[in-house]
Design a protein around this motif. Structure first.
Motif, PDB file in Angstrom:
ATOM      1  N   PHE A  63       0.863  -1.181   0.000  1.00  0.00           N
ATOM      2  CA  PHE A  63       0.000   0.000   0.000  1.00  0.00           C
ATOM      3  C   PHE A  63       0.902   1.234   0.000  1.00  0.00           C
ATOM      4  O   PHE A  63       1.324   1.711   1.054  1.00  0.00           O
ATOM      5  N   LEU A  64       1.202   1.748  -1.193  1.00  0.00           N
ATOM      6  CA  LEU A  64       2.202   2.800  -1.348  1.00  0.00           C
ATOM      7  C   LEU A  64       1.635   4.191  -1.107  1.00  0.00           C
ATOM      8  O   LEU A  64       0.486   4.482  -1.436  1.00  0.00           O
ATOM      9  N   ILE A 292      -1.840   0.648  -4.944  1.00  0.00           N
ATOM     10  CA  ILE A 292      -1.516  -0.765  -4.749  1.00  0.00           C
ATOM     11  C   ILE A 292      -0.398  -1.172  -5.709  1.00  0.00           C
ATOM     12  O   ILE A 292      -0.572  -1.179  -6.926  1.00  0.00           O
ATOM     13  N   GLU A 293       0.751  -1.504  -5.131  1.00  0.00           N
ATOM     14  CA  GLU A 293       1.918  -1.867  -5.930  1.00  0.00           C
ATOM     15  C   GLU A 293       1.788  -3.264  -6.528  1.00  0.00           C
ATOM     16  O   GLU A 293       2.212  -3.513  -7.651  1.00  0.00           O
ATOM     17  N   ARG A 294       1.227  -4.181  -5.780  1.00  0.00           N
ATOM     18  CA  ARG A 294       1.029  -5.555  -6.260  1.00  0.00           C
ATOM     19  C   ARG A 294      -0.315  -6.042  -5.743  1.00  0.00           C
ATOM     20  O   ARG A 294      -0.780  -5.599  -4.700  1.00  0.00           O
ATOM     21  N   THR A 302      -9.697 -10.104  -4.881  1.00  0.00           N
ATOM     22  CA  THR A 302      -8.397  -9.589  -5.279  1.00  0.00           C
ATOM     23  C   THR A 302      -8.492  -8.111  -5.616  1.00  0.00           C
ATOM     24  O   THR A 302      -9.345  -7.700  -6.402  1.00  0.00           O
ATOM     25  N   ILE A 303      -7.608  -7.321  -5.012  1.00  0.00           N
ATOM     26  CA  ILE A 303      -7.433  -5.926  -5.422  1.00  0.00           C
ATOM     27  C   ILE A 303      -6.275  -5.912  -6.410  1.00  0.00           C
ATOM     28  O   ILE A 303      -5.147  -6.235  -6.049  1.00  0.00           O
ATOM     29  N   VAL A 308      -6.378   1.943  -6.521  1.00  0.00           N
ATOM     30  CA  VAL A 308      -6.303   2.876  -5.395  1.00  0.00           C
ATOM     31  C   VAL A 308      -7.229   2.368  -4.296  1.00  0.00           C
ATOM     32  O   VAL A 308      -8.365   1.964  -4.568  1.00  0.00           O
ATOM     33  N   VAL A 309      -6.723   2.378  -3.062  1.00  0.00           N
ATOM     34  CA  VAL A 309      -7.514   1.962  -1.903  1.00  0.00           C
ATOM     35  C   VAL A 309      -7.601   3.126  -0.921  1.00  0.00           C
ATOM     36  O   VAL A 309      -6.587   3.745  -0.594  1.00  0.00           O
ATOM     37  N   LEU A 310      -8.806   3.416  -0.467  1.00  0.00           N
ATOM     38  CA  LEU A 310      -8.981   4.376   0.606  1.00  0.00           C
ATOM     39  C   LEU A 310      -9.012   3.638   1.936  1.00  0.00           C
ATOM     40  O   LEU A 310      -9.783   2.697   2.102  1.00  0.00           O
TER      41      LEU A 310
END
Length: 398
Positions: A63-64, A292-294, A302-303, A308-310
């Motif tokens: 989570f970058l 999300i990097e991976r 699956t994300i 993008v995750v809030l």
């Protein structure tokens, strides 16, 4: 079955002013019905449970933060200037945060308590004997900007202009067109830095310019001028916005809970825990975005990488899986660890200062005005996608 159809009619939108006015019913439904939520309109995922948000905040390799921590910044692919540690990932983040941690220490922050009291007194004394005051316009923004301005070495006559720039920069006027804020209000600080380089003083600006550190390449150096600007921009913005919102929420919540306010007025030793409960109950910065990097598996889904995750730390702080009866405001609650200041490598470096300012502001208000009620006819909520609180929180004290 698509993720969207699985969610039914649960809808969360960080730009919807109606939701933002009171997001907790929506967040509760998300925690119960859609712990991994997907918004098709803006193409983002959201996590709302304490356990999930805490995990994501700590897993910085997945989570970058390096593309920004606001949804609109990540989506617009806004260039991120070096030195803004909120928007950096290791190893650059470790190097830059290390510099900040050396100059912006809890000891240094706690040493300014007498100045914070002075700022509060200067703000509040003119309202003795009047009908009321504004917890934001008359106290929160004044105290917060004076405090961070004092630490940085920014002249008082210029602090109000800078605060207004930050407020205007974060404000969202059109929820259907959320324009990304400027990452750096460079022009506001260039002249100060150049002048301070010629006239060093005992302030954070001077220390930042002179601090030597080993960067991510192994080179020992000082910060570039652009990096110093990014640091100061971050300190001035974060130091003003979130603390002012904390003061506003304090006025609002204790205006609504008169019994608890009277307990605090009678026993000031309860104030520190009351501030923690305000931070849990109404986190001034309740939404953090991550890139999300991976790909990552959560709740059987699956994300994908590149999403993008809030991370809804404001929702996590009201998660009944973590906090019993979480929607009850209680200054006697054993709060424990909350996520009001984040978690992991991006835990707020200014947390000690925010706590001090929140504690001192409440103490100084109670000394002068042990009773107040909110003037709802004139209260105005702020509209941003990152900090949540009030532009105006007027109270009647007569």
């Amino acid at each position: 079955m698509s993720l969207a159809s699985h969610l039914g009619d649960v809808y969360y939108d960080p730009y919807d002013f109606r939701i933002d006015a009171d997001p907790y019913p929506v967040w509760r439904r998300m925690r119960d019905e859609a712990p991994l939520y997907y918004n098709e309109k803006y193409d983002f995922y959201a996590l709302s449970r304490f356990e999930d948000v805490e995990r994501a905040l700590s897993e910085w390799g997945t989570f970058l933060s390096g593309r920004g921590t606001l949804l609109e910044i990540i989506k617009a692919n806004v260039p991120i200037p070096s030195g803004n540690i909120l928007f950096e990932d290791p190893p650059v983040h470790h190097a830059h945060r290390g510099v900040m941690a050396r100059v912006f220490t809890p000891k240094k922050m706690n040493a300014v308590e007498s100045k914070v009291r002075e700022f509060c007194g200067r703000a509040l004394d003119p309202f003795i004997g009047t009908a009321g005051f504004d917890f934001i316009g008359d106290l929160g923004t004044h105290m917060a900007m004076r405090t961070i301005g004092y630490l940085l070495g920014i002249p008082e006559e210029d602090q109000e202009t800078i605060r207004s720039l930050f407020d205007d920069n974060l404000r969202i006027d059109d929820p259907d067109d959320p324009t990304p804020p400027d990452i750096g209000i460079d022009g506001a600080f260039v002249d100060y830095i150049e002048w301070r380089a010629e006239h060093p003083s005992d302030d954070l600006m001077t220390e930042l310019m002179n601090a030597e550190f080993e960067d991510e390449t192994g080179t020992v150096r000082t910060l570039t001028r652009d990096e110093v600007i990014a640091y100061i921009n971050l300190l001035a913005g974060a130091g003003n916005e979130t603390t002012a919102r904390l003061v506003g929420w304090t006025g609002k919540l204790l205006g609504e809970h008169s019994d608890q306010r009277r307990e605090l007025a009678a026993d000031r030793s309860l104030i520190p825990n009351a501030v923690e409960e305000v931070l849990r109950y109404e986190a001034p910065s309740p939404v953090q975005a991550r890139y999300i990097e991976r790909e990552v598996e959560l709740h059987g889904r699956t994300i994908p990488a590149g999403s993008v995750v809030l991370l809804l730390n404001g929702s996590a702080n009201r998660d009944e899986r973590r906090f019993p009866d979480p929607d009850r405001f209680d200054i006697h609650r054993s709060v424990g660890r909350h996520l009001g200041f984040g978690y992991g490598i991006h835990h707020c470096l200014g947390a000690a200062l925010a706590r001090l300012e929140g504690r001192v502001a409440l103490d100084e208000v109670l000394q002068r005005f042990p009773d107040w009620e909110v003037d709802w006819d004139n209260a105005v909520q702020a509209r941003t996608s990152t900090v949540r609180g009030w532009e105006k929180m007027p109270v009647r004290i007569g």
